[in-house]
Write a protein that holds these residues in place. Structure first.
Motif, PDB file in Angstrom:
ATOM      1  N   ILE A  59      26.451 -35.309  14.373  1.00 17.05           N
ATOM      2  CA  ILE A  59      26.307 -34.682  12.980  1.00 17.05           C
ATOM      3  C   ILE A  59      27.440 -35.115  12.138  1.00 17.05           C
ATOM      4  N   ASP A  60      27.037 -35.724  10.954  1.00 21.97           N
ATOM      5  CA  ASP A  60      27.756 -36.385   9.888  1.00 21.97           C
ATOM      6  C   ASP A  60      28.277 -35.499   8.771  1.00 21.97           C
ATOM      7  N   PHE A  61      29.668 -35.082   9.200  1.00 17.73           N
ATOM      8  CA  PHE A  61      30.128 -34.312   8.122  1.00 17.73           C
ATOM      9  C   PHE A  61      31.146 -34.981   7.120  1.00 17.73           C
ATOM     10  N   GLY A  62      31.104 -36.480   6.973  1.00 12.87           N
ATOM     11  CA  GLY A  62      31.834 -37.185   6.240  1.00 12.87           C
ATOM     12  C   GLY A  62      31.097 -38.069   5.432  1.00 12.87           C
ATOM     13  N   SER A  63      29.810 -38.515   5.520  1.00  8.46           N
ATOM     14  CA  SER A  63      29.058 -39.405   4.440  1.00  8.46           C
ATOM     15  C   SER A  63      29.823 -40.836   4.274  1.00  8.46           C
ATOM     16  N   GLY A  64      30.520 -41.426   5.240  1.00  8.86           N
ATOM     17  CA  GLY A  64      31.069 -42.664   4.868  1.00  8.86           C
ATOM     18  C   GLY A  64      32.209 -42.511   3.814  1.00  8.86           C
ATOM     19  N   ILE A  65      32.896 -41.251   3.678  1.00  8.69           N
ATOM     20  CA  ILE A  65      33.728 -40.619   2.763  1.00  8.69           C
ATOM     21  C   ILE A  65      32.950 -40.598   1.543  1.00  8.69           C
ATOM     22  N   ALA A  66      32.072 -39.776   1.490  1.00  8.88           N
ATOM     23  CA  ALA A  66      31.183 -39.574   0.082  1.00  8.88           C
ATOM     24  C   ALA A  66      30.434 -40.623  -0.179  1.00  8.88           C
ATOM     25  N   VAL A  67      30.056 -41.475   0.412  1.00  7.71           N
ATOM     26  CA  VAL A  67      29.388 -42.613   0.178  1.00  7.71           C
ATOM     27  C   VAL A  67      27.743 -42.467   0.093  1.00  7.71           C
ATOM     28  N   THR A  68      27.484 -41.997   1.342  1.00  6.95           N
ATOM     29  CA  THR A  68      25.872 -41.930   1.644  1.00  6.95           C
ATOM     30  C   THR A  68      25.475 -40.375   1.383  1.00  6.95           C
ATOM     31  N   SER A  69      25.790 -39.877   0.153  1.00  6.36           N
ATOM     32  CA  SER A  69      25.160 -38.694  -0.427  1.00  6.36           C
ATOM     33  C   SER A  69      23.676 -38.566  -0.352  1.00  6.36           C
ATOM     34  N   VAL A  70      22.936 -39.525  -0.592  1.00 10.08           N
ATOM     35  CA  VAL A  70      21.547 -39.465  -0.478  1.00 10.08           C
ATOM     36  C   VAL A  70      21.006 -39.505   0.881  1.00 10.08           C
ATOM     37  N   LEU A 405      30.683 -34.288  16.280  1.00  3.99           N
ATOM     38  CA  LEU A 405      30.638 -33.662  14.967  1.00  3.99           C
ATOM     39  C   LEU A 405      31.861 -34.770  14.190  1.00  3.99           C
ATOM     40  N   VAL A 406      31.423 -35.559  13.236  1.00  2.00           N
ATOM     41  CA  VAL A 406      32.019 -36.372  12.504  1.00  2.00           C
ATOM     42  C   VAL A 406      32.903 -35.628  11.355  1.00  2.00           C
ATOM     43  N   THR A 407      34.136 -35.425  11.535  1.00  2.00           N
ATOM     44  CA  THR A 407      34.933 -34.729  10.646  1.00  2.00           C
ATOM     45  C   THR A 407      36.153 -35.749  10.041  1.00  2.00           C
ATOM     46  N   LEU A 408      36.597 -35.266   8.935  1.00  2.00           N
ATOM     47  CA  LEU A 408      37.391 -36.179   8.270  1.00  2.00           C
ATOM     48  C   LEU A 408      38.775 -35.343   7.992  1.00  2.00           C
ATOM     49  N   THR A 409      40.118 -35.833   8.157  1.00  2.00           N
ATOM     50  CA  THR A 409      41.191 -35.100   7.475  1.00  2.00           C
ATOM     51  C   THR A 409      41.706 -35.675   6.242  1.00  2.00           C
ATOM     52  N   ALA A 410      42.554 -34.975   5.687  1.00  2.00           N
ATOM     53  CA  ALA A 410      42.986 -35.145   4.117  1.00  2.00           C
ATOM     54  C   ALA A 410      44.330 -34.588   3.968  1.00  2.00           C
ATOM     55  N   GLY A 411      45.051 -34.798   2.879  1.00  2.00           N
ATOM     56  CA  GLY A 411      46.185 -33.915   2.402  1.00  2.00           C
ATOM     57  C   GLY A 411      47.220 -34.559   2.445  1.00  2.00           C
ATOM     58  N   THR A 412      48.148 -34.475   1.407  1.00  2.00           N
ATOM     59  CA  THR A 412      49.624 -35.075   1.403  1.00  2.00           C
ATOM     60  C   THR A 412      50.229 -34.786   2.513  1.00  2.00           C
ATOM     61  N   PHE A 413      49.887 -33.404   3.264  1.00  2.00           N
ATOM     62  CA  PHE A 413      50.622 -33.336   4.625  1.00  2.00           C
ATOM     63  C   PHE A 413      49.915 -33.350   5.720  1.00  2.00           C
ATOM     64  N   GLY A 414      48.771 -34.044   5.608  1.00  2.52           N
ATOM     65  CA  GLY A 414      47.881 -34.277   6.682  1.00  2.52           C
ATOM     66  C   GLY A 414      47.551 -33.006   7.496  1.00  2.52           C
ATOM     67  N   ASN A 415      47.306 -31.906   6.633  1.00  2.29           N
ATOM     68  CA  ASN A 415      46.960 -30.646   7.333  1.00  2.29           C
ATOM     69  C   ASN A 415      45.530 -30.236   6.664  1.00  2.29           C
ATOM     70  N   LEU A 434      29.206 -26.242  11.669  1.00  2.00           N
ATOM     71  CA  LEU A 434      30.220 -24.938  11.732  1.00  2.00           C
ATOM     72  C   LEU A 434      30.472 -24.388  13.118  1.00  2.00           C
ATOM     73  N   ASP A 435      29.544 -24.286  13.897  1.00  2.00           N
ATOM     74  CA  ASP A 435      29.828 -23.489  15.124  1.00  2.00           C
ATOM     75  C   ASP A 435      30.708 -24.501  15.832  1.00  2.00           C
ATOM     76  N   ILE A 436      30.512 -25.674  15.796  1.00  2.00           N
ATOM     77  CA  ILE A 436      31.618 -26.581  16.505  1.00  2.00           C
ATOM     78  C   ILE A 436      33.137 -26.341  16.022  1.00  2.00           C
ATOM     79  N   ILE A 437      33.143 -26.386  14.675  1.00  2.00           N
ATOM     80  CA  ILE A 437      34.385 -25.973  14.244  1.00  2.00           C
ATOM     81  C   ILE A 437      35.030 -24.775  14.588  1.00  2.00           C
ATOM     82  N   GLU A 438      34.166 -23.755  14.546  1.00  2.00           N
ATOM     83  CA  GLU A 438      34.723 -22.496  15.246  1.00  2.00           C
ATOM     84  C   GLU A 438      35.018 -22.544  16.521  1.00  2.00           C
TER      85      GLU A 438
END
Length: 445
Positions: A59-70, A405-415, A434-438
């Protein structure tokens, strides 16, 4: 509709044996400075699913960093690219031009905020677009200083590294950086010292005072800001802050640049995130979601600013490549035909309530924020502490990866866990993700 089956399937561990073989080849052939978030090697993708070389369907929750929106391999994009490759792949627009470039510029002039006369120029990447927006602003105003914000991310070139706030991994060891770049505080509601209610007013007052004292308004060519900050942690500025900054820029003859590279093209439920507060930027930078996965970027802005630059002052060999332009026109057609602004709002309606429920259950979720299909949770130590928790963030993301599940992290503090699903993803995949995240939170929080 995608021909890739739209369900998660794990045939091997993640990453599987074939991906591990390819990763060994990467270590031997690719510079180690090119990192990989999740070393599964993809051979097919479509809709909300990535299929790897071991036959796993993620499952793709990253879209290549918001690229493959379509969506990956979107039918209109595929057809347009095939047709254009058959006609010609390159001439260089600055040598012998072609209509596809014009059509993309016309679309951008129509879609970006504001009804004023506009011009556009096309480039290859978001960082290149930002560089050129700064060039335009400096040339048009005759000034040199540029104001960027805490937690900003604008790219990896020398000038855009100077604009970017985060040192590791983006700036560490790469200086010296371009000069005449100054940083101002961002209206970050969750971490504003006196609370979110006072954030907009106080952050704007601090911005005005700092620019006046340290730079001088008459020296400032441009203020550049992401309407929702991306790599900085999907920070949504406190309501009212950006309109105040935009108005202040107009009062002082300063170019207001909206970096919509990650937030543009239906990602937030509007064509551009600036629209949410009625902001009309002087210049807009775009890339990522514009061309369905092909490299294309742009600067669009007020005609008098864009036309201030002398002939030959803007451009590049590959800028506005005809294949990428064909893809962009097809992607924009897809966004209109399939109402992907509405799709982004649907994704928000599915994800945001569940993420907020998780925040009630797990006090390590300090903040839930975002708009449309650009959502995030900020993880903290919990038990009343807002101290960033990058270790837990990495654990949760790794647990999601193991479950496909493909997830990405971010944040100045990496959190921060950020979520950027394709806008064509189905509700069933959203809820399964979302079930996987939970489950990951239950196991590690």
């Amino acid at each position: 509709m995608s021909t890739v089956p739209q369900h998660r399937l794990l045939r091997t561990e993640i990453p599987g044996p074939r991906s591990q073989e390819l990763q060994a080849r990467k270590r031997a052939a690719v510079a180690s400075g090119v990192g990989t978030t999740l070393p599964v090697y993809i051979e097919r993708a479509g809709g909300g699913i990535l299929v790897d070389v071991d036959g796993n369907q993620l499952i793709d929750f990253g879209s290549g960093i918001a690229v493959t929106s379509v969506g990956n391999s979107a039918p209109r994009v595929v057809e347009a690219v095939r047709d254009q490759v058959g006609d010609f792949t390159h001439t260089c627009f600055m040598v012998t031009p072609y209509e596809e470039y014009l059509a993309v510029c016309e679309a951008l002039n129509e879609l970006t905020p504001g009804t004023h006369a506009k011009r556009s120029a096309l480039f290859n990447s978001g960082a290149e677009a930002v560089e050129n927006a700064i060039k335009v602003a400096r040339h048009a105003t005759g000034r040199t200083a540029v104001i960027a914000f805490d937690h900003a991310y604008h790219g990896r070139t020398n000038l855009t590294m100077a604009l970017t706030a985060k040192s590791m991994p983006y700036k560490h060891g790469f200086g010296p950086f371009a000069g005449e770049v100054y940083r101002a505080p961002m209206a970050y509601p969750y971490r504003w010292p006196t609370g979110p209610e006072r954030c907009a007013e106080e952050a704007f007052a601090a911005f005005v005072e700092q620019v006046h004292a340290q730079v001088g308004e008459t020296n400032v060519a441009a203020v550049i800001v992401e309407p929702i900050q991306g790599e900085g942690g999907f920070i949504v500025p406190a309501p009212g802050f950006l309109p105040k900054v935009a108005d202040w820029c107009r009062q002082h003859g300063i170019v207001f640049i909206a970096d919509e590279i990650q937030s543009g093209f239906c990602r937030t439920g509007d064509w551009f995130a600036s629209e949410h507060e009625g902001i009309v930027p002087d210049l807009v930078t775009t890339a990522k979601g514009m061309a369905g996965g092909l490299p294309l970027a742009a600067v669009t802005g007020r005609a008098e600013l864009m036309d201030a630059v002398h002939g030959g002052g803007l451009g590049g060999t590959y800028g506005g490549n005809p294949v990428a332009c064909a893809a962009a026109l097809a992607a924009i057609e897809t966004m209109r035909a399939e109402d992907l602004n509405g799709a982004a709002k649907r994704i928000e309606a599915v994800m945001l309530p569940r993420l907020r429920d998780l925040a009630v259950t797990y006090d390590v979720i300090g903040d839930v924020r975002g708009r449309g299909a650009m959502l995030a949770v900020e993880l903290v130590q919990g038990n009343g502490s807002t101290q960033p928790n990058p270790a837990l963030t990495a654990q949760i993301s790794a647990a999601c990866h193991r479950e496909g599940l493909v997830t990405l992290t971010a944040g100045t503090f990496g959190n921060v866990l950020r979520f950027l699903p394709p806008l064509v993803i189905g509700d069933d995949l959203l809820n399964e993700g979302l079930d996987i995240i939970e489950a990951a939170l239950a196991a590690h929080a």
